[in-house]
Motif scaffolding. Structure first.
Motif, PDB file in Angstrom:
ATOM      1  N   GLU A 186       0.818  -1.287  -0.035  1.00  0.00           N
ATOM      2  CA  GLU A 186       0.156  -0.049   0.115  1.00  0.00           C
ATOM      3  C   GLU A 186       0.798   1.400  -0.219  1.00  0.00           C
ATOM      4  O   GLU A 186       2.126   1.299   0.198  1.00  0.00           O
ATOM      5  N   PHE A 187       0.039   2.283  -0.324  1.00  0.00           N
ATOM      6  CA  PHE A 187       0.905   3.709  -0.515  1.00  0.00           C
ATOM      7  C   PHE A 187       0.180   4.602   0.656  1.00  0.00           C
ATOM      8  O   PHE A 187      -0.495   4.622   0.730  1.00  0.00           O
ATOM      9  N   VAL A 188       1.212   4.794   1.594  1.00  0.00           N
ATOM     10  CA  VAL A 188       0.852   5.861   2.510  1.00  0.00           C
ATOM     11  C   VAL A 188       1.835   7.202   2.540  1.00  0.00           C
ATOM     12  O   VAL A 188       2.846   7.100   2.054  1.00  0.00           O
ATOM     13  N   THR A 189       1.094   8.326   2.822  1.00  0.00           N
ATOM     14  CA  THR A 189       1.870   9.569   2.889  1.00  0.00           C
ATOM     15  C   THR A 189       1.902   9.961   4.396  1.00  0.00           C
ATOM     16  O   THR A 189       1.037   9.937   5.051  1.00  0.00           O
ATOM     17  N   ASP A 190       3.041  10.902   4.561  1.00  0.00           N
ATOM     18  CA  ASP A 190       3.163  11.408   5.689  1.00  0.00           C
ATOM     19  C   ASP A 190       3.699  12.750   5.264  1.00  0.00           C
ATOM     20  O   ASP A 190       5.263  13.064   5.356  1.00  0.00           O
ATOM     21  N   VAL A 191       3.094  13.820   5.516  1.00  0.00           N
ATOM     22  CA  VAL A 191       3.301  15.169   5.113  1.00  0.00           C
ATOM     23  C   VAL A 191       4.612  15.674   5.789  1.00  0.00           C
ATOM     24  O   VAL A 191       5.438  16.511   5.566  1.00  0.00           O
ATOM     25  N   SER A 192       4.421  15.382   7.089  1.00  0.00           N
ATOM     26  CA  SER A 192       5.374  15.811   8.218  1.00  0.00           C
ATOM     27  C   SER A 192       7.068  15.470   7.807  1.00  0.00           C
ATOM     28  O   SER A 192       7.834  16.036   8.198  1.00  0.00           O
ATOM     29  N   LEU A 193       6.852  14.430   7.052  1.00  0.00           N
ATOM     30  CA  LEU A 193       8.289  13.889   6.845  1.00  0.00           C
ATOM     31  C   LEU A 193       8.969  14.927   5.969  1.00  0.00           C
ATOM     32  O   LEU A 193      10.281  14.944   5.882  1.00  0.00           O
ATOM     33  N   LYS A 194       8.256  15.585   4.976  1.00  0.00           N
ATOM     34  CA  LYS A 194       8.868  16.495   4.078  1.00  0.00           C
ATOM     35  C   LYS A 194       9.835  17.415   4.968  1.00  0.00           C
ATOM     36  O   LYS A 194      10.829  18.137   4.449  1.00  0.00           O
ATOM     37  N   THR A 195       9.439  17.830   6.027  1.00  0.00           N
ATOM     38  CA  THR A 195      10.049  18.913   6.990  1.00  0.00           C
ATOM     39  C   THR A 195      11.376  18.377   7.316  1.00  0.00           C
ATOM     40  O   THR A 195      12.530  19.209   7.575  1.00  0.00           O
ATOM     41  N   PHE A 196      11.656  17.099   7.296  1.00  0.00           N
ATOM     42  CA  PHE A 196      12.686  16.556   7.665  1.00  0.00           C
ATOM     43  C   PHE A 196      13.832  16.345   6.488  1.00  0.00           C
ATOM     44  O   PHE A 196      15.145  16.415   6.748  1.00  0.00           O
ATOM     45  N   PHE A 197      13.078  16.169   5.379  1.00  0.00           N
ATOM     46  CA  PHE A 197      14.174  15.612   4.427  1.00  0.00           C
ATOM     47  C   PHE A 197      14.450  16.946   3.612  1.00  0.00           C
ATOM     48  O   PHE A 197      15.440  16.965   2.936  1.00  0.00           O
ATOM     49  N   GLY A 198      13.660  17.874   3.286  1.00  0.00           N
ATOM     50  CA  GLY A 198      13.921  19.281   2.611  1.00  0.00           C
ATOM     51  C   GLY A 198      13.696  18.942   1.094  1.00  0.00           C
ATOM     52  O   GLY A 198      14.207  19.771   0.199  1.00  0.00           O
ATOM     53  N   ARG A 199      13.271  17.675   0.580  1.00  0.00           N
ATOM     54  CA  ARG A 199      13.263  17.483  -0.758  1.00  0.00           C
ATOM     55  C   ARG A 199      11.617  17.125  -0.894  1.00  0.00           C
ATOM     56  O   ARG A 199      11.304  15.994  -0.334  1.00  0.00           O
ATOM     57  N   GLY A 200      11.155  17.599  -1.708  1.00  0.00           N
ATOM     58  CA  GLY A 200       9.634  17.143  -1.955  1.00  0.00           C
ATOM     59  C   GLY A 200       9.739  16.073  -3.007  1.00  0.00           C
ATOM     60  O   GLY A 200       8.712  16.180  -3.914  1.00  0.00           O
ATOM     61  N   SER A 201      10.806  15.295  -3.159  1.00  0.00           N
ATOM     62  CA  SER A 201      10.864  14.424  -4.270  1.00  0.00           C
ATOM     63  C   SER A 201      10.132  13.230  -4.038  1.00  0.00           C
ATOM     64  O   SER A 201       9.979  12.078  -4.740  1.00  0.00           O
ATOM     65  N   GLY A 202       9.330  12.904  -2.844  1.00  0.00           N
ATOM     66  CA  GLY A 202       8.500  11.669  -2.747  1.00  0.00           C
ATOM     67  C   GLY A 202       9.043  10.959  -1.183  1.00  0.00           C
ATOM     68  O   GLY A 202       8.617   9.816  -0.975  1.00  0.00           O
ATOM     69  N   GLU A 203       9.818  11.641  -0.391  1.00  0.00           N
ATOM     70  CA  GLU A 203      10.124  11.058   0.891  1.00  0.00           C
ATOM     71  C   GLU A 203       8.860  11.074   1.950  1.00  0.00           C
ATOM     72  O   GLU A 203       8.750  10.411   2.731  1.00  0.00           O
ATOM     73  N   SER A 204       7.943  11.924   1.337  1.00  0.00           N
ATOM     74  CA  SER A 204       6.762  11.728   2.140  1.00  0.00           C
ATOM     75  C   SER A 204       5.682  10.545   1.712  1.00  0.00           C
ATOM     76  O   SER A 204       4.818  10.456   2.499  1.00  0.00           O
ATOM     77  N   VAL A 205       5.941   9.976   0.746  1.00  0.00           N
ATOM     78  CA  VAL A 205       5.222   8.743   0.287  1.00  0.00           C
ATOM     79  C   VAL A 205       6.080   7.354   0.667  1.00  0.00           C
ATOM     80  O   VAL A 205       7.369   7.233   0.325  1.00  0.00           O
ATOM     81  N   GLN A 206       5.394   6.337   1.323  1.00  0.00           N
ATOM     82  CA  GLN A 206       5.998   5.357   1.767  1.00  0.00           C
ATOM     83  C   GLN A 206       5.370   3.984   1.240  1.00  0.00           C
ATOM     84  O   GLN A 206       3.869   4.121   1.054  1.00  0.00           O
ATOM     85  N   MET A 207       6.025   3.044   0.892  1.00  0.00           N
ATOM     86  CA  MET A 207       5.255   1.727   0.592  1.00  0.00           C
ATOM     87  C   MET A 207       5.244   1.022   2.002  1.00  0.00           C
ATOM     88  O   MET A 207       6.087   1.005   2.594  1.00  0.00           O
ATOM     89  N   LYS A 208       3.920   0.640   2.204  1.00  0.00           N
ATOM     90  CA  LYS A 208       3.410  -0.355   3.403  1.00  0.00           C
ATOM     91  C   LYS A 208       3.537  -1.740   2.963  1.00  0.00           C
ATOM     92  O   LYS A 208       2.567  -2.093   2.243  1.00  0.00           O
ATOM     93  N   PHE A 209       4.247  -2.610   3.797  1.00  0.00           N
ATOM     94  CA  PHE A 209       4.009  -4.147   3.515  1.00  0.00           C
ATOM     95  C   PHE A 209       3.514  -4.714   4.600  1.00  0.00           C
ATOM     96  O   PHE A 209       4.211  -4.597   5.882  1.00  0.00           O
ATOM     97  N   ASP A 210       2.435  -5.593   4.742  1.00  0.00           N
ATOM     98  CA  ASP A 210       1.732  -6.128   5.644  1.00  0.00           C
ATOM     99  C   ASP A 210       1.272  -7.474   5.349  1.00  0.00           C
ATOM    100  O   ASP A 210       0.984  -7.879   4.253  1.00  0.00           O
TER     101      ASP A 210
END
Length: 230
Positions: A187-211
């Motif tokens: 699944e794909f989940v987003t975490d807008v707050s992560l952009k604050t830490f990475f400083g690059r809007g290139s997709g770090e706020s999108v993660q793949m979730k495996f369950d």
């Protein structure tokens, strides 16, 4: 023997038959294929061969209109060539490390950019990840392979395999995700707050979730996928 002599260099780097079968790791980054019939390999990965081998680009309709449509969307990342004949074929992909798997009525999904070669006995299909396509540069797609036979894929540096267990999901950066067991549906989940830490809007706020039950393979490198190329 004097250091750095040509004979010493040849002795240290010459090709050796290791008797490993169809797929043989000549070096960690060069795959030797002891070809007896046909093999699929990623376009542009042949670096050398000996023997009577013929190369054909994958036919436009060879795998049906469904796969043609998906290939048009996913670009050249999974463009394949068929090597036919008898001889030794050497393939490599930008110096990336090569891993070999022998599927035994099993399935695995591999990032389209990381698939290197596989036997023609294996069934495969391109899976587009539409939900995330607009969020990552060039989108993201993978190839699901199932059946029995040899598969080779690549990673930047050494891969790490993480076991996935029910109730204990694994989250990965899509650009660092190489492969996962065929039974898992990320699944794909987003975490807008992560952009604050990475400083690059290139997709770090999108993660793949495996369950579920299975595994996922990641690399210590964020690969930037180009948009559809010609």
């Amino acid at each position: 023997m004097t250091k750095y002599e040509i004979s010493q260099f040849i002795a240290e780097t010459k090709q050796q038959d290791k008797g490993q079968g169809l797929f043989e790791l000549e070096t960690p980054r060069i795959l030797e294929i002891n070809l007896e019939d046909n093999i699929w390999a990623k376009m542009g990965t042949m670096i050398s061969y000996r023997g009577n081998i013929k190369f054909e680009r994958e036919g436009i309709l060879e795998h049906g209109l469904g796969k043609l449509f998906k290939k048009a969307l996913s670009g050249e990342g999974t463009a394949l060539m068929k090597a036919s004949g008898k001889g030794k074929l050497y393939v490599a992909d930008q110096g990336k490390k090569i891993s070999i798997l022998h599927l035994k009525e099993e399935s695995i999904s591999i990032n389209g950019n990381d698939l290197l070669a596989f036997e023609t006995s294996i069934n495969w299909d391109i899976k587009l990840m539409r939900k995330v396509a607009g969020l990552l540069s060039g989108g993201l797609f993978n190839v699901k392979l199932e059946g029995s036979g040899m598969v080779a894929f690549t990673s930047h540096y050494e891969p790490l395999t993480l076991l996935v267990e029910p109730g204990n999901p694994v989250y990965t950066d899509p650009n660092a995700t190489v492969a996962w067991s065929g039974n898992l549906q990320p699944e794909f989940v987003t975490d807008v707050s992560l952009k604050t830490f990475f400083g690059r809007g290139s997709g770090e706020s999108v993660q793949m979730k495996f369950d579920g039950n299975g595994f996922v393979v990641v690399q210590p490198f964020e690969e930037v996928y180009l948009a559809a190329q010609s």
